[in-house]
Design a protein around this motif. Structure first.
Motif, short mmCIF file in Angstrom:
data_model
loop_
_atom_site.label_atom_id
_atom_site.label_comp_id
_atom_site.label_asym_id
_atom_site.label_seq_id
_atom_site.Cartn_x
_atom_site.Cartn_y
_atom_site.Cartn_z
N MET A 168 0.83 -1.21 0.00
CA MET A 168 0.00 0.00 0.00
C MET A 168 0.86 1.25 0.00
O MET A 168 0.59 2.21 -0.74
CB MET A 168 -0.92 0.00 1.23
N GLN A 169 1.89 1.27 0.82
CA GLN A 169 2.75 2.44 0.90
C GLN A 169 3.47 2.70 -0.42
O GLN A 169 3.69 3.85 -0.80
CB GLN A 169 3.74 2.26 2.04
N SER A 170 3.80 1.62 -1.15
CA SER A 170 4.45 1.79 -2.45
C SER A 170 3.52 2.44 -3.46
O SER A 170 3.97 3.02 -4.45
CB SER A 170 4.93 0.44 -2.98
N VAL A 214 -2.43 4.92 2.42
CA VAL A 214 -2.24 4.76 3.85
C VAL A 214 -2.77 3.37 4.26
O VAL A 214 -3.93 3.06 4.00
CB VAL A 214 -2.98 5.85 4.64
N PRO A 215 -1.94 2.53 4.86
CA PRO A 215 -2.41 1.20 5.29
C PRO A 215 -3.61 1.30 6.22
O PRO A 215 -3.69 2.19 7.07
CB PRO A 215 -1.19 0.61 6.00
N LYS A 246 0.52 10.32 -10.58
CA LYS A 246 -0.05 10.61 -9.28
C LYS A 246 0.71 9.91 -8.18
O LYS A 246 0.99 10.47 -7.12
CB LYS A 246 -1.52 10.19 -9.26
N ARG A 247 1.08 8.64 -8.43
CA ARG A 247 1.82 7.87 -7.45
C ARG A 247 3.20 8.50 -7.20
O ARG A 247 3.64 8.64 -6.07
CB ARG A 247 1.98 6.43 -7.90
N ALA A 248 3.87 8.85 -8.30
CA ALA A 248 5.20 9.45 -8.16
C ALA A 248 5.14 10.78 -7.42
O ALA A 248 5.99 11.09 -6.59
CB ALA A 248 5.81 9.65 -9.56
#
Length: 385
Positions: A209-211, A215-216, A375-377
């Protein structure tokens, strides 16, 4: 694009009376402000779904001080609906219920007669046709349940998934054994399950999830519940490399249904499809133990379809006392309609468009993937500041 399904019914059939419930041999009882032990068992007996079970972690708080409606025929429950109410609204607190329109009509009739000031009944997540309910209603798709209807034997399942999937499972396993001779996949049930394996799988899920800049979701309380409930009704698959947990799947049993709750793998082994192997072997173990269905969490991913999962739409439904109350709530109906259609469009873009043929769809799928990566980056870069 798939059809976006909504339901707006404003021409109800004749309302069933309480007498009609008795006439067809159904007895209705309400336990006001309490959820007796027998009622909890009735919920599991009728629906056999983890996410509406009183044993489910997130359901426990929702069921506090809830009332319980039970409809029975010849002493056997045919519906068991926990609910809360105020002066104007009844809210069913169970989710992922599967109900017929006839049972919904019976429940609505009883609620409206029991509570004369109630204008609306709300079911946040229900699986039902909602085409012949005997009151005005509005429904939008708000979720999904990816369900594998299981054949009677593992051999039948292996045949049903097809030769490509069988070949891939063998290829993934062979590649793992060749690259990591210590690779082992082991399945554990209930009292055999080790708490350390569970926490290791959850830790891998949090890493995943963090990758993705998510948020876990796991709290200490939820982890304790997972460990406790797994020892009672769990099925856990663990992939080990060099004696350490490299991947795992945590599932639970309710009746003859199994539910995947957590599945995760170490990102160092992304090239070996450990997630699919976990799904496949855990499903096969469920079949061997007589399961009828295996639920693979929400998310219409391609690999779930390859494992023979079918999408079951879960709806948010509002049932109104009469046409006047329905029309008075038209602004809210419009808002929920918009939210439902926006959710469906998002799911189509994220999961469905990449499986469609044609250059236009491929271009759109590529654009969505690039936006997701950007968005992830951005999120990860922001987290480093």
């Amino acid at each position: 694009m798939e059809t976006i399904n909504t339901t707006i019914a404003i021409s109800p059939a004749a309302r069933p009376s309480m007498a009609s419930a008795a006439d067809d041999g159904v007895d209705v009882v309400c336990h006001e402000g309490s959820l007796p032990a027998a009622g909890k068992e009735a919920i599991d007996q009728v629906y056999a779904h983890l996410y509406c079970s009183p044993h489910y972690f997130e359901a426990e708080a929702a069921y506090a001080d809830a009332s319980l409606y039970v409809a029975s025929r010849d002493g056997v429950p045919v519906a068991a609906l926990p609910y809360k109410h105020d002066a104007t609204e009844v809210v069913v607190v169970s989710e992922y219920l599967t109900l017929s329109d006839a049972e919904l009509s019976r429940f609505a009739t009883h609620m409206f007669e029991r509570y004369p000031s109630v204008r609306r009944i709300r079911l946040p997540k229900v699986t039902a046709p909602l085409e012949t309910v005997a009151f005005p209603c509005h429904a939008t798709v708000s979720g999904e349940d990816m369900v594998v209807d299981l054949p009677p034997s593992v051999k039948d399942y292996e045949t049903a998934v097809g030769k490509n999937m069988r070949r891939n499972i063998k290829r993934y396993t062979s590649a793992l054994q060749k690259a990591f001779p210590s690779y082992r996949y082991e399945l554990y049930l209930e009292q055999e399950i080790d708490a350390g394996d569970l926490t290791d799988i959850i830790a891998l899920s949090c890493m995943r999830m963090q990758s993705k800049n998510i948020v876990p979701r796991f709290t200490e309380t939820e982890i304790d519940w997972i460990v406790d409930f797994a020892r009672k009704r769990g099925i856990v698959g663990v992939a080990r490399i060099d004696g350490k947990v490299a991947a795992g799947a945590i599932g639970f049993r309710i009746g003859d249904n199994y539910f995947m709750h957590v599945i995760a793998h170490d990102p160092r082994f992304n090239d070996y499809s450990l997630g699919i192997l976990c799904y496949y072997h855990t499903i096969c173990e469920g079949i061997a133990r007589g399961a009828r269905r295996f639920h693979l969490l929400q998310g219409r991913y391609g690999y779930k379809y390859r494992l023979l999962a079918k999408r079951v739409d879960v709806k948010h439904a509002d049932i109104y006392r009469n046409r006047l109350q329905f029309l008075a709530a038209m602004h809210e109906v419009a808002r929920k309609e918009w939210q439902g259609r926006a959710w469906l469009l998002k799911q189509w873009l994220l999961h469905d468009v990449e499986r469609l043929e044609g250059p236009g769809y491929r271009l759109l799928a590529g654009l969505v993937q690039r936006l997701r990566r950007a968005k992830r980056a951005k999120g990860l870069a922001g987290g480093d500041d």
